[in-house]
Design a protein around this motif. Structure first.
Motif, short mmCIF file in Angstrom:
data_model
loop_
_atom_site.label_atom_id
_atom_site.label_comp_id
_atom_site.label_asym_id
_atom_site.label_seq_id
_atom_site.Cartn_x
_atom_site.Cartn_y
_atom_site.Cartn_z
N LEU A 115 0.85 -1.19 0.00
CA LEU A 115 0.00 0.00 0.00
C LEU A 115 0.88 1.23 0.00
O LEU A 115 1.73 1.39 0.87
CB LEU A 115 -0.92 0.00 1.24
N HIS A 173 -8.49 1.52 5.32
CA HIS A 173 -7.77 0.31 4.92
C HIS A 173 -7.69 -0.72 6.05
O HIS A 173 -7.58 -1.92 5.78
CB HIS A 173 -6.36 0.66 4.46
N TYR A 215 -4.48 -4.12 -1.73
CA TYR A 215 -4.86 -2.76 -2.11
C TYR A 215 -4.34 -2.46 -3.51
O TYR A 215 -3.25 -2.88 -3.89
CB TYR A 215 -4.27 -1.74 -1.14
#
Length: 312
Positions: free
Chosen positions: A162, A181, A270
């Motif tokens: 990420l 997240h 992600y």
């Protein structure tokens, strides 16, 4: 590092770590490594995870990360999630980070790397505002320290799960991104952010994929459409009535679904898809909305962000 009973991947049940003498140490803690540019918000990201119940260790020498995982396992579930901040303050140990990550991977420890990024201008302004030198600038300028740090962290950034660009984010917005997240006990297999942007304002530095919509006619040159954005039915209808627009959406959505399946297999959680046009107001906004809808329909939890839609 202690031996593992069996491998594990994202979304599967945690396995127990077994010591060399056969002692069952307990379940493997979830591990997040926070790194990135000095001044980009590592401390804020770490504090956010701490508030979410993570056990956070700041400036831990990378060589000690596997030991930290062992200690978490010995807690018999009391330390189930560990976040470690690794940065250039520990640069004497930084060369060992890759070895530590390889050790974790060899023993099937699930780990994620969060990388905090920001533009040179944003970082210079932040260091000047607090009147502190960059930790790597030595006798040079702040920009020299930033350049040295970027070079040092380049490979880690490329391997990150990420990447968050904080150039235009305040503390509250960064915390909101981290919460988005990491909040929730049952994390989805994959989260995607679809971000529209304007090429004249620069590429998003945290993009995993970049989609160029400038091959489509620009609604900016249609007087009745110019004041509106790609979120309006009038502009979206104009964009998708153009030759190739629907076909492009169909094929790119299929491509992203193929990529998403690969991300799931590799444990990547992600992804950021940046969709650009000239100004980030019309074509990219309309395409982002439709693309996000396709991803959501395919089972990917998707957020839409229009970075430049409000600019003149």
């Amino acid at each position: 590092m202690s031996a593992m009973t069996e491998p594990t991947r994202h979304g599967e049940q945690q396995v127990d770590i077994t010591a060399a003498n056969g002692e069952d140490l307990g379940p493997t803690p979830e591990l997040v490594i926070i790194s990135g540019m000095s001044g980009a918000g590592r401390s804020t990201a770490a504090k956010c995870l701490e508030d979410l119940g993570w056990f956070v260790v700041d400036n831990l020498p990378p060589a000690l990360i596997p030991t930290m995982v062992d200690l978490g396992a010995r807690s018999q579930g009391n330390v189930a999630r560990i976040a470690v901040v690794v940065d250039v303050r520990g640069r004497g140990f930084f060369d060992t980070l890759r070895e530590s990550l390889a050790d974790l991977e060899a023993h099937s420890v699930t780990r994620r790397v969060v990388f905090l990024e920001a533009s040179d201008n944003a970082l210079v302004q932040r260091f000047e505002s607090v009147r502190r030198p960059h930790p790597l600038q030595g006798d040079g300028r702040i920009v020299d320290g930033i350049a040295a740090e970027r070079d040092l962290l380049r490979e880690l950034r490329g391997d990150a799960d990420l990447v968050i660009d904080t150039s235009s984010l305040n503390v509250h917005e960064l915390r909101a991104k981290m919460n988005a997240h990491f909040t929730g006990e049952d994390e989805p297999e994959l989260r995607a952010t679809v971000m529209s942007f304007g090429y004249k304002y620069g590429l998003p530095v945290d993009a995993d994929h970049v989609v160029d919509c400038r091959f489509l006619p620009n609604p900016h040159w249609v007087p009745e459409l110019r004041p509106h954005t790609g979120t309006s039915e009038e502009v979206a209808g104009y964009v998708f009535d153009q030759p190739g627009a629907k076909e492009f959406l169909d094929r790119y959505a299929e491509l992203l679904q193929l990529v998403a399946a690969g991300y799931r297999r590799e444990g990547k959680r992600y992804a950021t898809v940046a969709v650009g046009c000239t100004g980030g107001k019309h074509r990219s906004v309309a395409m982002s909305e439709r693309l996000a809808r396709r991803l959501s329909d395919a089972g990917v939890e998707t957020t839409v962000v229009h970075r430049d839609m409000g600019r003149e």
